[in-house]
Design a protein around this motif. Structure first.
Motif, PDB file in Angstrom:
ATOM      1  N   LEU A  99      -1.018  58.935  16.164  1.00 58.31           N
ATOM      2  CA  LEU A  99      -1.576  60.244  16.543  1.00 58.31           C
ATOM      3  C   LEU A  99      -0.471  61.283  16.567  1.00 58.31           C
ATOM      4  O   LEU A  99       0.590  61.048  17.150  1.00 58.31           O
ATOM      5  CB  LEU A  99      -2.228  60.131  17.921  1.00 58.31           C
ATOM      6  CG  LEU A  99      -3.274  59.020  18.018  1.00 58.31           C
ATOM      7  CD1 LEU A  99      -3.680  58.775  19.451  1.00 58.31           C
ATOM      8  CD2 LEU A  99      -4.484  59.373  17.172  1.00 58.31           C
ATOM      9  N   GLY A 100      -0.690  62.420  15.926  1.00 57.24           N
ATOM     10  CA  GLY A 100       0.339  63.464  15.860  1.00 57.24           C
ATOM     11  C   GLY A 100       1.576  62.928  15.164  1.00 57.24           C
ATOM     12  O   GLY A 100       2.686  63.013  15.679  1.00 57.24           O
ATOM     13  N   SER A 101       1.371  62.416  13.948  1.00 60.53           N
ATOM     14  CA  SER A 101       2.434  61.665  13.258  1.00 60.53           C
ATOM     15  C   SER A 101       3.555  62.556  12.732  1.00 60.53           C
ATOM     16  O   SER A 101       4.685  62.088  12.548  1.00 60.53           O
ATOM     17  CB  SER A 101       1.821  60.870  12.100  1.00 60.53           C
ATOM     18  OG  SER A 101       0.945  61.707  11.368  1.00 60.53           O
ATOM     19  N   ARG A 105       8.957  60.146  11.162  1.00 61.20           N
ATOM     20  CA  ARG A 105      10.361  59.710  11.099  1.00 61.20           C
ATOM     21  C   ARG A 105      10.584  58.349  11.726  1.00 61.20           C
ATOM     22  O   ARG A 105      11.091  57.427  11.117  1.00 61.20           O
ATOM     23  CB  ARG A 105      11.220  60.644  11.946  1.00 61.20           C
ATOM     24  CG  ARG A 105      11.590  61.919  11.363  1.00 61.20           C
ATOM     25  CD  ARG A 105      12.522  62.584  12.345  1.00 61.20           C
ATOM     26  NE  ARG A 105      12.980  63.834  11.796  1.00 61.20           N
ATOM     27  CZ  ARG A 105      14.218  64.274  11.924  1.00 61.20           C
ATOM     28  NH1 ARG A 105      15.112  63.580  12.588  1.00 61.20           N
ATOM     29  NH2 ARG A 105      14.565  65.421  11.401  1.00 61.20           N
ATOM     30  N   LYS A 106      10.207  58.270  13.026  1.00 64.72           N
ATOM     31  CA  LYS A 106      10.580  57.091  13.807  1.00 64.72           C
ATOM     32  C   LYS A 106       9.685  55.903  13.529  1.00 64.72           C
ATOM     33  O   LYS A 106      10.062  54.769  13.820  1.00 64.72           O
ATOM     34  CB  LYS A 106      10.529  57.456  15.304  1.00 64.72           C
ATOM     35  CG  LYS A 106      11.572  58.468  15.687  1.00 64.72           C
ATOM     36  CD  LYS A 106      11.228  59.189  16.959  1.00 64.72           C
ATOM     37  CE  LYS A 106      10.106  60.175  16.765  1.00 64.72           C
ATOM     38  NZ  LYS A 106       9.764  60.953  17.959  1.00 64.72           N
ATOM     39  N   THR A 107       8.517  56.162  12.932  1.00 63.81           N
ATOM     40  CA  THR A 107       7.588  55.080  12.610  1.00 63.81           C
ATOM     41  C   THR A 107       8.235  54.125  11.617  1.00 63.81           C
ATOM     42  O   THR A 107       7.878  52.950  11.538  1.00 63.81           O
ATOM     43  CB  THR A 107       6.288  55.676  12.025  1.00 63.81           C
ATOM     44  OG1 THR A 107       6.053  56.941  12.634  1.00 63.81           O
ATOM     45  CG2 THR A 107       5.104  54.762  12.274  1.00 63.81           C
ATOM     46  N   PHE A 126      -2.356  60.388  11.664  1.00 59.89           N
ATOM     47  CA  PHE A 126      -3.435  61.328  12.028  1.00 59.89           C
ATOM     48  C   PHE A 126      -2.763  62.610  12.523  1.00 59.89           C
ATOM     49  O   PHE A 126      -2.061  62.605  13.539  1.00 59.89           O
ATOM     50  CB  PHE A 126      -4.266  60.665  13.136  1.00 59.89           C
ATOM     51  CG  PHE A 126      -5.489  61.429  13.618  1.00 59.89           C
ATOM     52  CD1 PHE A 126      -5.761  62.727  13.222  1.00 59.89           C
ATOM     53  CD2 PHE A 126      -6.389  60.821  14.483  1.00 59.89           C
ATOM     54  CE1 PHE A 126      -6.892  63.411  13.674  1.00 59.89           C
ATOM     55  CE2 PHE A 126      -7.528  61.488  14.946  1.00 59.89           C
ATOM     56  CZ  PHE A 126      -7.768  62.788  14.539  1.00 59.89           C
ATOM     57  N   ASP A 127      -2.955  63.703  11.805  1.00 61.84           N
ATOM     58  CA  ASP A 127      -2.282  64.944  12.203  1.00 61.84           C
ATOM     59  C   ASP A 127      -3.119  66.152  11.796  1.00 61.84           C
ATOM     60  O   ASP A 127      -3.885  66.114  10.837  1.00 61.84           O
ATOM     61  CB  ASP A 127      -0.894  65.032  11.555  1.00 61.84           C
ATOM     62  CG  ASP A 127       0.059  65.892  12.374  1.00 61.84           C
ATOM     63  OD1 ASP A 127       0.925  65.332  13.069  1.00 61.84           O
ATOM     64  OD2 ASP A 127      -0.070  67.135  12.332  1.00 61.84           O
ATOM     65  N   VAL A 128      -2.890  67.233  12.528  1.00 64.55           N
ATOM     66  CA  VAL A 128      -3.615  68.474  12.266  1.00 64.55           C
ATOM     67  C   VAL A 128      -2.977  69.234  11.094  1.00 64.55           C
ATOM     68  O   VAL A 128      -3.630  70.063  10.459  1.00 64.55           O
ATOM     69  CB  VAL A 128      -3.647  69.317  13.573  1.00 64.55           C
ATOM     70  CG1 VAL A 128      -2.325  69.976  13.859  1.00 64.55           C
ATOM     71  CG2 VAL A 128      -4.766  70.305  13.612  1.00 64.55           C
TER      72      VAL A 128
HETATM   73  N1  SAH Z   1       5.174  62.222  16.522  1.00 65.85           N
HETATM   74  C1  SAH Z   1       6.184  63.036  15.877  1.00 65.85           C
HETATM   75  C2  SAH Z   1       5.790  64.521  15.838  1.00 65.85           C
HETATM   76  C3  SAH Z   1       5.683  65.181  17.202  1.00 65.85           C
HETATM   77  S1  SAH Z   1       5.329  66.911  17.043  1.00 65.85           S
HETATM   78  C4  SAH Z   1       7.493  62.845  16.554  1.00 65.85           C
HETATM   79  O1  SAH Z   1       7.542  62.138  17.550  1.00 65.85           O
HETATM   80  O2  SAH Z   1       8.494  63.415  16.103  1.00 65.85           O
HETATM   81  C5  SAH Z   1       3.607  66.912  17.462  1.00 65.85           C
HETATM   82  C6  SAH Z   1       2.754  66.538  16.264  1.00 65.85           C
HETATM   83  O3  SAH Z   1       1.398  66.487  16.724  1.00 65.85           O
HETATM   84  C7  SAH Z   1       2.801  67.560  15.145  1.00 65.85           C
HETATM   85  O4  SAH Z   1       2.954  66.895  13.926  1.00 65.85           O
HETATM   86  C8  SAH Z   1       1.466  68.282  15.239  1.00 65.85           C
HETATM   87  O5  SAH Z   1       0.987  68.763  13.995  1.00 65.85           O
HETATM   88  C9  SAH Z   1       0.579  67.211  15.823  1.00 65.85           C
HETATM   89  N2  SAH Z   1      -0.525  67.750  16.624  1.00 65.85           N
HETATM   90  C10 SAH Z   1      -0.442  68.654  17.631  1.00 65.85           C
HETATM   91  N3  SAH Z   1      -1.658  68.887  18.156  1.00 65.85           N
HETATM   92  C11 SAH Z   1      -2.536  68.120  17.454  1.00 65.85           C
HETATM   93  C12 SAH Z   1      -3.934  67.922  17.513  1.00 65.85           C
HETATM   94  N4  SAH Z   1      -4.682  68.567  18.415  1.00 65.85           N
HETATM   95  N5  SAH Z   1      -4.510  67.040  16.660  1.00 65.85           N
HETATM   96  C13 SAH Z   1      -3.748  66.372  15.735  1.00 65.85           C
HETATM   97  N6  SAH Z   1      -2.407  66.535  15.629  1.00 65.85           N
HETATM   98  C14 SAH Z   1      -1.809  67.384  16.471  1.00 65.85           C
END
Ligand code: SAH
Ligand code: AVI
Length: 337
Positions: A99-101, A105-107, A126-128
């Motif tokens: 979620l919010g990928s 990077r770290k995955t 899964f990302d917006v």
């Molecule tokens: N997980 C990554 C990115 C964190 S930044 C890391 O740890 O570095 C937050 C991420 O969540 C962004 O990629 C952003 O686009 C996504 N995001 C924020 N709100 C969101 C939402 N409501 N639904 C889906 N993705 C979302």
């Protein structure tokens, strides 16, 4: 030297392992227009943090991760490096749903462990932000020749009813401390909803930032190079594009500080002078006084106890915990209770 036809064949082959699809919302979530009406037109002014992530915003966040001051990314990366095999061994997942990928990077640490253990998972970022999701996924299929990726584009606040059916065990991943960008009640609701979409045997791996010396916290959100400031101010460009508004970013400044009472970083945009902004798409105007602020993000910081109790409230039971010696960051493995 690699022949260009060979390169082309590789690209076509790796693209066959990658596709993207929108996730149907389970319910209506507020639109940008709704959020601007609710958050910007009334005081105290605020906007949800998800609007930061247009293509430029996502790239700026990725640059923040490389700043010397922003310790969460490298701390979580090192933790994952150390515990990924333990986690993969425990669950032997067939799917990794993140979620919010973002840039994923770290995955990679999980995929490295999967490769080592011969556990060839399917990855569902899964990302917006579709641009970032596609770019990151293209890189990943190039790096891991066994990896199949199905990108899910959508808003995770709109529920998980329409996620695909995952056959076999799934590891849900929520990294970066993004849970800290939710208010407590929103976090409980979000995690409970996620738990309902999980099956027995699935697990959640969640990263969360810990309370620490406030100088370190403040520095992480006020890097010297000004990348976090650019990330924050970019929100005004996004509003201009989406609402036909006439914000001038140079008439605002970035302000981020640790609010000790609430255990959260608060990020604001502060008006440097009195000004009136037209929001053409909404047929509204906003009059800012000098010094007036917009709250653009909270980033909550946790103790191990507050994290455990958050997960418990959302119906998860604790499985495992990983932290560095300085206790800067937590990775918690949890399962539906
Ligand atoms: N997980 C990554 C990115 C964190 S930044 C890391 O740890 O570095 C937050 C991420 O969540 C962004 O990629 C952003 O686009 C996504 N995001 C924020 N709100 C969101 C939402 N409501 N639904 C889906 N993705 C979302
Ligand atoms: C995505 N999220 C966890 C980041 C954080 O630290 O709250 C967003 C961020 N905002 C400013 N810097 C980083």
């Amino acid at each position: 030297m690699v022949e260009s036809s060979q390169l082309r064949a590789e690209t076509v082959e790796s693209k066959g392992r990658l596709s993207c699809e929108p996730v149907m919302p389970a319910r209506k979530v507020p639109t940008l227009h709704d959020d601007v009406r609710d958050g910007l037109l009334s005081k105290p002014r605020s906007l949800p943090a998800k609007y930061f992530y247009d293509d430029r915003g996502s790239k700026l966040f990725d640059q923040i991760c490389d700043t010397q001051e922003y310790y969460p990314t490298r701390t979580e990366d090192a933790l994952l490096h150390d515990c990924a095999s333990t986690i993969v061994n425990k669950l032997k997942p067939q799917h990794v749903i993140e979620l919010g990928s973002g840039a994923s990077r770290k995955t990679r640490r999980l995929f490295d462990a999967c490769a080592e253990l011969g556990c060839h998972v399917k990855y569902w970022p899964f990302d917006v932000c579709e641009e970032m999701l596609r770019g990151a996924s293209e890189d990943l299929v190039g790096e891991y020749d066994w990896l199949h990726i199905k990108g899910l584009v959508g808003d995770y606040n709109a529920g998980f009813d329409h996620l695909p059916e995952f056959e076999g065990s799934s590891l849900f991943v929520f990294l970066g401390g993004t849970i800290g960008n939710f208010e407590h009640d929103q976090a409980v609701a979000f995690l409970s909803e996620l738990r309902h979409s999980m099956r027995l045997g699935d697990m959640l791996l969640m990263g969360a930032d810990r309370i620490k010396d406030e100088h370190i916290l403040n520095a992480a959100y006020n890097d010297d190079a000004g990348v976090t400031a650019d990330f924050n101010l970019n929100l005004l460009n996004i509003l201009n594009r989406e609402l036909g508004s006439n914000f001038e970013p140079e008439k605002f400044r970035h302000h981020a500080f640790f609010n000790e009472e609430k255990s959260q970083i608060e990020m604001h945009l502060i008006a440097l002078e009195e000004q009136t902004i037209s929001l053409t798409a909404l047929n509204e105007k906003i009059a800012f006084k000098e010094g007036e602020t917009i709250l653009t993000e909270i980033s909550r910081k946790f103790t191990l106890e507050s994290l455990k109790s958050l997960l418990k409230e959302a119906g998860f039971s604790f499985n495992d915990h990983f932290e560095p010696d300085d206790e800067y960051f937590s990775l918690i493995l949890a399962e539906p209770a």
